[in-house]
Design a protein around this motif. Structure first.
Motif, mmCIF file in Angstrom:
data_model
loop_
_atom_site.group_PDB
_atom_site.id
_atom_site.type_symbol
_atom_site.label_atom_id
_atom_site.label_comp_id
_atom_site.label_asym_id
_atom_site.label_seq_id
_atom_site.Cartn_x
_atom_site.Cartn_y
_atom_site.Cartn_z
ATOM 1 N N LEU A 17 0.892 -1.327 -0.082
ATOM 2 C CA LEU A 17 0.032 -0.005 0.056
ATOM 3 C C LEU A 17 1.107 1.270 -0.005
ATOM 4 N N ASN A 18 0.865 1.992 -1.171
ATOM 5 C CA ASN A 18 1.412 3.177 -1.186
ATOM 6 C C ASN A 18 0.641 4.416 -0.272
ATOM 7 N N THR A 19 1.452 4.836 0.786
ATOM 8 C CA THR A 19 1.077 5.653 1.737
ATOM 9 C C THR A 19 1.972 7.227 1.920
ATOM 10 N N TRP A 39 -4.793 7.046 -0.342
ATOM 11 C CA TRP A 39 -4.376 5.494 0.092
ATOM 12 C C TRP A 39 -5.680 4.882 0.811
ATOM 13 N N HIS A 97 -7.963 3.457 -1.688
ATOM 14 C CA HIS A 97 -7.482 2.216 -2.345
ATOM 15 C C HIS A 97 -7.423 0.966 -1.348
ATOM 16 N N SER A 129 5.048 3.738 2.879
ATOM 17 C CA SER A 129 4.236 2.316 2.355
ATOM 18 C C SER A 129 4.066 1.446 3.541
ATOM 19 N N THR A 165 0.694 0.240 -5.298
ATOM 20 C CA THR A 165 -0.318 -0.497 -4.380
ATOM 21 C C THR A 165 -0.780 -1.597 -5.044
#
Length: 267
Positions: free
Chosen positions: A26-28, A40, A43, A88, A111
């Motif tokens: 997960l791209n945060t 995010w 997503h 992430s 993600t």
């Protein structure tokens, strides 16, 4: 945590229905233009719900129950660390709880979510290749800080001050680190006298520390070593080391927080 062992364990997982392995990247990253509004969260919600909707439609109640148990744990983990996110979140989990790997990293990811027979560790491998076990050494004359990191995460920090009278580099305890030093490197000399003597003997003094650094590198199993500080000082240290140095970063960052230092080295 030894990431090589973690990845080897993940690679050996194979689960058949109704069990599966959950993998999540997960791209945060708040600096990502696509994340300025906290996208995010959307997503994450959509990624988790997509598997649940599919399993509901398929009608496999046992697999759905297994997935929901993991979904709940993932949501709880993200909620607990929401105020302290990095770039992430990476999670691997199995319904029997034999596998639960959940970490925040200072490295961006794409993600993606998986619910399959095996753990999908391709991105994790790429991250490790980019930033494996690494020692970051910050020099500033009589003070040297050593950062032990892996995958962009801080594992340990050590601070050394030079006692010029004994010519010994002494590691500071955590209690000493919280206090302001009253004397330069434990010396009773005036600052100007201290600096003059230090500069006159710098090469030999850094040679003494280089042996400590070589031992640290061996004990910590560093794949990469970065020296950060004055170029001449870093060069003196590198020339006296047996372990190869990956790069010299000509910046004065001794007083910067470790997170900022690691970001500068990884840039």
């Amino acid at each position: 945590m030894d990431m090589n062992k973690v990845m080897a364990k993940l690679e050996n997982i194979y689960l058949e229905k109704p069990h599966r392995v959950f993998s999540m990247y997960l791209n945060t990253d708040p600096s990502d233009p696509d994340q300025q509004g906290g996208e995010w969260r959307i997503h994450l919600k959509n990624g988790l719900n997509s598997f649940e909707n599919y399993l509901e439609a398929e009608g496999d109640s046992e697999e759905l129950r297994n997935y929901r148990s993991i979904k709940s744990k993932v949501q709880q983990y993200v909620k607990e660390c929401e105020l302290n996110l990095a770039k992430s979140i990476v999670i691997f989990a199995t319904p029997d709880e034999k596998i639960w790997f959940a970490e925040r990293f200072q490295m961006p990811v794409e993600t993606v979510f998986y619910w399959e027979e095996t753990a999908k560790i391709d991105q994790l491998k790429e991250m490790y290749q980019q930033f494996p076990k690494t020692g970051i050494v910050l020099t500033q004359k009589e003070a040297i800080k050593v950062i032990d990191s892996e995958l962009g995460r801080l594992k340990d920090t050590k601070m050394y001050l030079l006692d010029l009278e004994t010519e010994d580099w002494k590691e500071q305890t955590s209690q000493e680190n919280e206090q302001e030093p009253t004397e330069l490197g434990g010396s009773h000399m005036k600052p100007d006298d201290f600096q003059q003597r230090f500069e006159a003997n710098r090469y030999r003094l850094y040679k003494t520390f280089a042996s400590k650094l070589d031992k640290l590198a061996k004990d910590k199993k560093w794949d990469c070593i970065y020296l950060v500080g004055d170029k001449v000082e870093a060069q003196d240290l590198m020339n006296n080391m047996n372990k190869p140095v990956t790069d010299i970063v000509n910046k004065n960052m001794l007083d910067h927080e470790e997170k900022k230092v690691m970001e500068a080295v990884m840039a």
